[in-house]
Write an enzyme that holds these catalytic residues in place. Structure first.
Site, PDB file in Angstrom:
ATOM      1  N   VAL A 195      23.418  -7.788  46.896  1.00 35.70           N
ATOM      2  CA  VAL A 195      22.134  -8.204  47.712  1.00 35.70           C
ATOM      3  C   VAL A 195      23.560  -9.547  49.021  1.00 35.70           C
ATOM      4  CG1 VAL A 195      20.094  -9.503  49.217  1.00 35.70           C
ATOM      5  CG2 VAL A 195      20.442  -7.319  47.418  1.00 35.70           C
ATOM      6  N   ASP A 196      23.935 -10.262  48.068  1.00 37.53           N
ATOM      7  CA  ASP A 196      23.965 -11.453  48.211  1.00 37.53           C
ATOM      8  C   ASP A 196      25.605 -10.818  48.730  1.00 37.53           C
ATOM      9  OD1 ASP A 196      23.531 -14.316  47.710  1.00 37.53           O
ATOM     10  OD2 ASP A 196      24.299 -13.703  45.670  1.00 37.53           O
TER      11      ASP A 196
END
Length: 402
Positions: free
Chosen positions: A174-175
Site C-alpha cells: 500500500v505504501d
C-alpha cells in the site's frame, strides 16, 4: 556504475523538496530524482529518516531499507520545530517546484505554511500531501501504517489460503502504490502548471490507495453484491490460474483464454479436457475449479518444472518458476534489463541496488547520486540554495537548528 547518457532527464531543472520519511514519500521523491529532478531530502538532526535505523541488515552503519529508496537526493538536516528552522524551510519552499510531505494534518499550517502563504509566496509550487486516511472523513486524524491499511482496505481478506487466515503482502504494497500515485499526480500537476502557470495541492492517502488496489475484486462486489473470498494463489475469475506442484518444485500457470486451455490440456497429456463441458469454457472452469485444479496437479507431477516450462511456453501458454528473491535478482533477464545496478557510496563503496523500472529514450532516467549520508549536503544546500554564509551556518549548527 555504468556510464549514463549525457541527455538530461525529463525533470532536469526542477527542484523537489522531500519532507517525507518511511516509504511512500521517499519512493515518490526518488522516482522524481530518477527522472532528473534535484531532490533535497530534509531530515531531523541526529536521527534522520526513521528507516535509517530499520535493520538489520546494515552495511557500514547504513540500513539496507534506507539505501533502497533514497538515491538521487541531497540530505539536509533541519529542526523544523523551531522558528529558525521554519524560516529556512520557508526559504527552501520558495525555491522549489514540488514539495512532498507526509506530516500529520495541520503540521505545515502550524509552522505558517498555509494555503494563503503558498498563494502569496510560492504560487507555482506543487504541494503533495501523503497521509494515512486523507484530509476528510471520520478517520482523517489517524496515523497511517501500511500493515493496518492492508487489513482495513480489504486487501488482507483476499490474500491467503481459502481455509487459512487473512495474510498481508510480503512488502508494504500500500505504501508502494501510494508512492506511485503521488508521483503520477505530481507529474499531472506539473503538466497543468504549463497551461495555468500555477501550482496546486495534490493529496493522496494510504486508505484510498488500498481501496483502489482491489481493482477487479472491488468491481466484482459492486456488480454482484457478493463479498470476495480468498483463493490462495488462484484467481476469482480465471481458471487455471494458480500454482501447481511438479516432480521437483512448483510452477505458476496462467491460462487466459479457451484457446490457451486447449493447448495446455494437450501439452499435459489430456486433450479431452478441452472437450469436457465442465472445462471447455472459462466460466465452466471457474465453477469446477476444484475438480480441474486437482486433475492438473496430478498431471504436472509427472515431470519437472523446467521441462514443463519449456513445453508450455513452446505452445504459448503463460507459465513460470516460483523464484526466490535471490534467484530473481540474479536471473539473466534481470541483469539484462539493468534491474540491479552498482553505485559508488561514500561509506560502503560499491553498493548494489534495484535499478530504475521505466525507460524513456529521449530523456532517460539516471542514477546520479547514491543514497546520502545524514546531513551530507547541509552546508551545500544552505550556502548554494539560500546563500547563507559560513558563519551563519556555523551558528545554526551550534544552536542545533541543523
Amino acid at each position: 556504475m555504468k556510464s549514463e547518457s549525457s541527455q538530461g532527464g525529463a525533470l532536469e531543472g526542477l527542484h523537489v523538496l522531500d519532507l517525507t520519511r518511511i516509504l511512500a514519500g521517499p519512493l515518490c521523491a526518488q522516482m522524481l530524482g530518477d527522472m532528473g529532478a534535484d531532490v533535497i531530502k530534509v531530515e531531523p538532526p541526529g536521527t534522520g529518516d526513521d528507516t535509517r535505523t530499520w535493520g538489520p541488515p546494515f552495511i557500514e552503519g547504513e540500513s539496507a531499507y534506507f539505501l533502497g529508496i533514497n538515491r538521487n537526493k541531497r540530505s539536509l538536516t533541519l529542526n523544523m520545530a523551531v522558528k529558525a528552522g521554519q524560516e529556512i524551510l520557508a526559504g527552501l519552499i520558495k525555491k522549489s517546484d514540488v514539495v512532498v510531505e507526509n506530516f500529520k494534518l495541520g503540521t505545515l499550517e502550524k509552522w505558517g505554511i498555509t494555503h494563503s502563504w503558498l498563494e502569496a509566496n510560492a504560487p507555482r509550487v506543487i504541494r503533495c500531501s501523503i497521509t494515512g486516511y486523507g484530509s476528510s472523513g471520520p478517520d482523517a486524524t489517524l496515523p497511517g501504517y501500511d500493515f493496518i491499511l492492508q487489513a482495513e482496505s480489504g486487501l488482507m481478506s483476499i490474500c491467503g489460503e481459502p481455509d487459512g487466515t487473512p495474510t498481508k503482502y510480503g512488502v508494504a504494497i500500500v505504501d508502494v502504490v501510494t508512492g506511485l500515485y503521488a508521483c503520477n499526480s505530481i507529474l499531472g500537476a506539473l503538466a497543468a502548471r504549463e497551461r495555468t502557470g500555477r501550482g496546486q495541492h495534490v493529496e493522496v492517502c494510504l486508505y484510498d490507495s488500498g481501496i483502489s488496489m482491489l481493482i477487479n475484486v472491488a468491481s466484482n462486489y459492486l456488480v454482484s453484491g457478493k463479498d470476495a473470498r480468498r483463493f490462495g494463489n488462484g484467481h476469482p475469475s480465471i481458471v487455471p490460474y494458480t500454482t501447481f506442484p511438479t516432480a521437483d518444485s512448483m510452477i505458476a500457470v496462467a491460462v487466459g483464454n479457451d484457446g490457451q486451455f486447449a493447448r495446455f490440456a494437450e501439452t499435459v497429456g489430456h486433450p479431452n479436457w478441452a472437450k469436457d463441458e465442465r472445462f471447455s469454457k472459462n466460466p465452466a472452469r471457474v465453477t469446477n475449479r476444484e475438480a480441474l485444479d486437482g486433475l492438473i496437479a496430478q498431471a504436472l507431477q509427472r515431470d519437472k518444472t523446467a521441462s514443463w516450462i519449456g513445453k508450455l511456453r513452446a505452445v504459448g501458454v503463460p507459465c513460470g518458476p516460483i523464484n526466490t528473491v535471490a534467484k530473481a535478482l540474479t536471473d539473466p533477464h534481470t541483469l539484462a534489463r539493468d534491474m540491479v545496478r552498482t553505485v559508488k557510496h561514500p561509506k560502503t563503496g560499491d553498493l548494489k541496488m534495484v535499478g530504475i523500472p521505466f525507460r524513456m529514450n529521449g530523456t532517460p532516467p539516471t542514477i546520479r547520486r547514491p543514497p546520502p549520508l545524514l546531513g551530507q549536503h547541509t552546508e551545500e544546500v544552505l550556502g548554494g540554495e539560500l546563500g547563507l554564509s559560513a558563519a551563519r551556518i556555523a551558528k545554526l549548527r551550534a544552536e542545533k537548528v541543523i
